[in-house]
Design an enzyme around this catalytic site. Structure first.
Site, PDB file in Angstrom:
ATOM      1  N   ASP A   1       0.761  -1.266   0.316  1.00  0.00           N
ATOM      2  CA  ASP A   1      -0.702  -0.090   0.567  1.00  0.00           C
ATOM      3  C   ASP A   1       0.428   1.180  -0.494  1.00  0.00           C
ATOM      4  O   ASP A   1       2.159   1.045   0.073  1.00  0.00           O
ATOM      5  CB  ASP A   1      -1.349   0.371   1.177  1.00  0.00           C
ATOM      6  CG  ASP A   1      -0.146  -0.832   2.288  1.00  0.00           C
ATOM      7  OD1 ASP A   1       1.687  -0.015   3.039  1.00  0.00           O
ATOM      8  OD2 ASP A   1      -0.144  -1.184   3.211  1.00  0.00           O
TER       9      ASP A   1
ATOM     10  N   ASN B   1      -7.493  -3.082  14.445  1.00  0.00           N
ATOM     11  CA  ASN B   1      -8.985  -3.351  14.138  1.00  0.00           C
ATOM     12  C   ASN B   1      -9.271  -4.637  12.933  1.00  0.00           C
ATOM     13  O   ASN B   1      -9.882  -4.988  12.747  1.00  0.00           O
ATOM     14  CB  ASN B   1      -9.835  -2.341  13.296  1.00  0.00           C
ATOM     15  CG  ASN B   1      -8.920  -1.587  12.535  1.00  0.00           C
ATOM     16  OD1 ASN B   1      -7.294  -1.941  11.739  1.00  0.00           O
ATOM     17  ND2 ASN B   1      -9.582  -0.731  11.683  1.00  0.00           N
TER      18      ASN B   1
ATOM     19  N   HIS C   1      -7.186  -4.953  10.075  1.00  0.00           N
ATOM     20  CA  HIS C   1      -6.750  -4.552   8.708  1.00  0.00           C
ATOM     21  C   HIS C   1      -5.441  -5.363   8.337  1.00  0.00           C
ATOM     22  O   HIS C   1      -4.401  -5.246   9.113  1.00  0.00           O
ATOM     23  CB  HIS C   1      -7.020  -3.262   8.113  1.00  0.00           C
ATOM     24  CG  HIS C   1      -5.698  -2.346   9.183  1.00  0.00           C
ATOM     25  ND1 HIS C   1      -6.252  -0.896   9.834  1.00  0.00           N
ATOM     26  CD2 HIS C   1      -4.221  -2.371   8.998  1.00  0.00           C
ATOM     27  CE1 HIS C   1      -5.003  -0.156   9.649  1.00  0.00           C
ATOM     28  NE2 HIS C   1      -4.255  -1.694   9.373  1.00  0.00           N
TER      29      HIS C   1
ATOM     30  N   GLU D   1      -9.839  -1.804   5.571  1.00  0.00           N
ATOM     31  CA  GLU D   1     -10.608  -1.840   6.892  1.00  0.00           C
ATOM     32  C   GLU D   1     -12.007  -2.459   7.109  1.00  0.00           C
ATOM     33  O   GLU D   1     -11.656  -3.259   6.054  1.00  0.00           O
ATOM     34  CB  GLU D   1     -10.721  -0.379   6.785  1.00  0.00           C
ATOM     35  CG  GLU D   1      -9.599   0.529   6.624  1.00  0.00           C
ATOM     36  CD  GLU D   1      -8.517   1.133   7.667  1.00  0.00           C
ATOM     37  OE1 GLU D   1      -8.725  -0.117   8.409  1.00  0.00           O
ATOM     38  OE2 GLU D   1      -7.772   1.778   8.036  1.00  0.00           O
TER      39      GLU D   1
END
Length: 237
Positions: A67, A136, A138, A143
């Site tokens: 990313d 979380n 990811h 996400e």
């Protein structure tokens, strides 16, 4: 699924570096899927040390990163291109032309996403994908959601991710709100995957990801379906 539990961060970094170096030695022209963040820094330092000793040769390796933030120049110290150059590429003999990071400055972001997926396909896919995991759940910047995103795409970063990354910036306002990330299909297409987590604060999400239900609300949980997954962690402070 293979589980590696390390006693400390140094051992974790060395064990992950062992897996990467074995991949490069067995297939010198392999495609490595690389990750950024604080967790892999020790692994990259170990790989640099072995390269300097002559134990590993990156000259034929190709890399693709997961990313990149949207809107940051590659010279920005918080860009992931800068991170990779600073923490690995500038210190080994990899051909910089064979290192790939999504272009977060692309005028047409959708076209850049398609280009990146085509690039991975043209390379024959990723041989070994390194992943970190967010609090979380990811992976990359995928996400929590109601569905699993498939290909490379632009994502609006979750508030928890922005807050977690704020420590790298002078203020939370400077943290980019969007990023380009490989999608779940891109990640799951890798021949091998190693998920790496460090610190006691990652224990809860690792438990959810590898032992809990498979759900897009915990994106990393999809890794349970991968045929060649290694999970390496150290939960000691």
């Amino acid at each position: 699924m293979k589980i590696i539990e390390a006693k400390d961060y140094k051992e974790l970094s060395r064990k992950v570096a062992n897996i990467i170096s074995a991949q490069v030695i067995l297939k010198p022209n392999c495609v490595l899927g690389l990750a950024t963040g604080s967790t892999p820094i020790g692994t990259y330092k170990q790989l640099i040390e072995w390269y300097e000793k002559g134990d590993i040769d990156f000259s034929k390796v190709t890399s693709v990163n997961l990313d990149e933030y949207c809107g940051l120049e590659t010279s920005n110290e918080q860009s992931y291109r800068y991170f990779m150059n600073h923490n690995l590429f500038d210190h080994v003999n990899i051909d910089i032309k064979n290192t790939n990071v999504p272009n977060g400055l692309a005028a047409d972001a959708e076209a850049e996403c398609k280009r990146y997926d085509q690039l991975i396909e043209d390379l024959g896919g990723v041989d070994l994908q390194i992943l970190g995991i967010g609090h979380n759940g990811h992976i990359g910047f995928n996400e929590p959601d109601t569905t699993f995103e498939k290909g490379t795409h632009v994502v609006e970063l979750d508030e928890t991710t922005i807050k977690a990354n704020a420590r790298f910036f002078e203020s939370i306002e400077e943290v980019p709100k969007k990023a380009i990330t490989m999608g779940i299909r891109s990640i799951m297409s890798a021949k091998k995957i190693i998920l790496v987590a460090n610190g006691p604060d990652k224990k809860e999400i690792i438990d959810k990801a590898i032992y809990g239900p498979i759900t897009p609300e915990v994106p990393a949980s999809v890794l349970q379906l991968h045929p060649d997954l290694t999970v390496a962690y150290c939960f000691n402070a």
